[in-house]
Design a protein around this motif. Structure first.
Motif, short mmCIF file in Angstrom:
data_model
loop_
_atom_site.label_atom_id
_atom_site.label_comp_id
_atom_site.label_asym_id
_atom_site.label_seq_id
_atom_site.Cartn_x
_atom_site.Cartn_y
_atom_site.Cartn_z
N CYS A 58 0.86 -1.18 0.00
CA CYS A 58 0.00 0.00 0.00
C CYS A 58 0.90 1.24 0.00
CB CYS A 58 -0.98 -0.01 1.17
SG CYS A 58 -0.24 0.14 2.79
N HIS A 59 0.42 2.29 -0.62
CA HIS A 59 1.16 3.54 -0.74
C HIS A 59 0.59 4.53 0.27
CE1 HIS A 59 1.98 7.36 -3.31
NE2 HIS A 59 2.92 7.20 -2.42
N LEU A 60 1.41 4.93 1.22
CA LEU A 60 0.97 5.85 2.25
C LEU A 60 1.65 7.20 2.05
CD1 LEU A 60 1.17 3.43 5.33
CD2 LEU A 60 -0.79 3.92 3.86
N ALA A 61 0.96 8.11 1.39
CA ALA A 61 1.46 9.45 1.14
C ALA A 61 0.81 10.39 2.16
CB ALA A 61 1.15 9.88 -0.28
N THR A 62 1.60 10.95 3.05
CA THR A 62 1.04 11.72 4.15
C THR A 62 0.22 12.91 3.68
OG1 THR A 62 3.16 12.85 4.39
CG2 THR A 62 2.71 11.03 5.88
N GLY A 63 0.67 13.59 2.64
CA GLY A 63 -0.10 14.74 2.15
C GLY A 63 -1.48 14.33 1.69
N LYS A 105 -4.70 -1.17 7.93
CA LYS A 105 -5.66 -1.60 6.91
C LYS A 105 -5.20 -2.91 6.27
CE LYS A 105 -7.22 3.02 5.72
NZ LYS A 105 -7.27 4.05 4.67
N PRO A 106 -6.15 -3.76 5.86
CA PRO A 106 -5.78 -5.03 5.22
C PRO A 106 -4.90 -4.85 3.98
CG PRO A 106 -8.12 -5.00 5.75
CD PRO A 106 -7.59 -3.63 6.04
N SER A 107 -5.07 -3.74 3.27
CA SER A 107 -4.27 -3.54 2.05
C SER A 107 -2.79 -3.36 2.37
CB SER A 107 -4.79 -2.32 1.28
OG SER A 107 -4.69 -1.15 2.07
N CYS A 108 -2.45 -3.13 3.62
CA CYS A 108 -1.04 -2.96 4.01
C CYS A 108 -0.44 -4.24 4.60
CB CYS A 108 -0.92 -1.81 5.02
SG CYS A 108 -1.30 -0.19 4.34
N ILE A 113 4.64 1.50 1.41
CA ILE A 113 5.59 2.51 0.95
C ILE A 113 5.23 3.79 1.69
CG2 ILE A 113 6.45 3.84 -1.01
CD1 ILE A 113 5.25 1.56 -2.80
N LEU A 114 6.16 4.33 2.44
CA LEU A 114 5.94 5.61 3.10
C LEU A 114 6.48 6.71 2.19
CD1 LEU A 114 7.00 4.75 6.77
CD2 LEU A 114 4.68 4.99 5.86
N ASP A 115 5.63 7.64 1.85
CA ASP A 115 5.96 8.74 0.94
C ASP A 115 5.67 10.05 1.68
OD1 ASP A 115 5.92 10.71 -1.02
OD2 ASP A 115 4.63 9.61 -2.39
N GLY A 116 6.73 10.77 2.03
CA GLY A 116 6.54 12.01 2.77
C GLY A 116 6.52 11.81 4.27
N PHE A 117 6.95 10.66 4.72
CA PHE A 117 6.99 10.34 6.15
C PHE A 117 8.14 9.38 6.38
CE2 PHE A 117 6.07 7.65 9.76
CZ PHE A 117 5.63 8.56 10.71
N PRO A 118 8.91 9.56 7.41
CA PRO A 118 8.89 10.65 8.37
C PRO A 118 9.59 11.89 7.82
CG PRO A 118 10.60 9.07 8.96
CD PRO A 118 9.90 8.52 7.75
N ARG A 119 9.12 13.05 8.26
CA ARG A 119 9.73 14.32 7.87
C ARG A 119 10.57 14.93 8.99
NH1 ARG A 119 7.85 16.80 3.06
NH2 ARG A 119 6.06 15.71 2.23
N THR A 120 10.35 14.44 10.20
CA THR A 120 11.11 14.99 11.34
C THR A 120 11.69 13.83 12.14
OG1 THR A 120 9.25 14.95 12.90
CG2 THR A 120 9.47 16.92 11.50
N LEU A 121 12.68 14.14 12.96
CA LEU A 121 13.28 13.13 13.83
C LEU A 121 12.23 12.58 14.80
CD1 LEU A 121 15.74 11.57 14.82
CD2 LEU A 121 16.30 13.53 16.27
#
Length: 142
Positions: A58-63, A105-108, A113-121
């Motif tokens: 699954c593609h997890l794009a935070t935005g 979610k079952p799809s994960c 794939i984390l896209d845009g995460f993590p952005r901070t420590l």
């Protein structure tokens, strides 16, 4: 399909066969957890659908997820909207909460794939602390 309330007779045979073939293909794929890192416009969003399909992730794009949560008026979305309206950054806790929800979610199941995460420590530390089993060691990230 099952969550829509449709009976098996209501679903076209080609859709059933497509889903069975997808599940058969995905069953042999190894679990993967990927983090795509790069500035805006570097191709993360372009490459994600290809990787997603090839590895059944699954593609997890935070935005995208934040915008969807705001549109759906989920509890996290309402809090995120409050920050956005004020021109503030969405807090690390909210972003981590949205990612945590999505990873369940079952799809994960085969990974994500984390896209845009993590952005901070702080986001990275929180992710490692709650991440899927085996994620206490960040070397599992590809």
């Amino acid at each position: 399909m099952a969550s829509s309330g449709a009976t098996l007779e209501d679903i076209p045979s080609v859709d059933i066969m497509t889903e069975l073939l997808r599940r058969f293909k995905c069953n042999s794929k190894p679990d993967k957890r990927l983090v795509l890192v790069g500035p805006p416009g570097s191709g993360k969003g372009t490459q994600s659908p290809i990787i997603k399909d090839d590895y059944c992730l699954c593609h997890l794009a935070t935005g995208d997820m934040l915008r969807a949560a705001v549109a759906a008026e989920t509890p996290l979305g309402i809090k995120a909207k409050e920050a956005m309206v004020k021109g503030e950054l969405v807090s690390d806790d909210l972003v981590v909460g949205i990612i945590d929800e999505a990873m369940k979610k079952p799809s994960c199941k085969k990974g994500f794939i984390l896209d845009g995460f993590p952005r901070t420590l702080v986001q990275a530390q929180k992710y490692i602390s709650f991440g899927p089993s085996g994620m206490d060691d960040p070397s599992h990230l590809a």
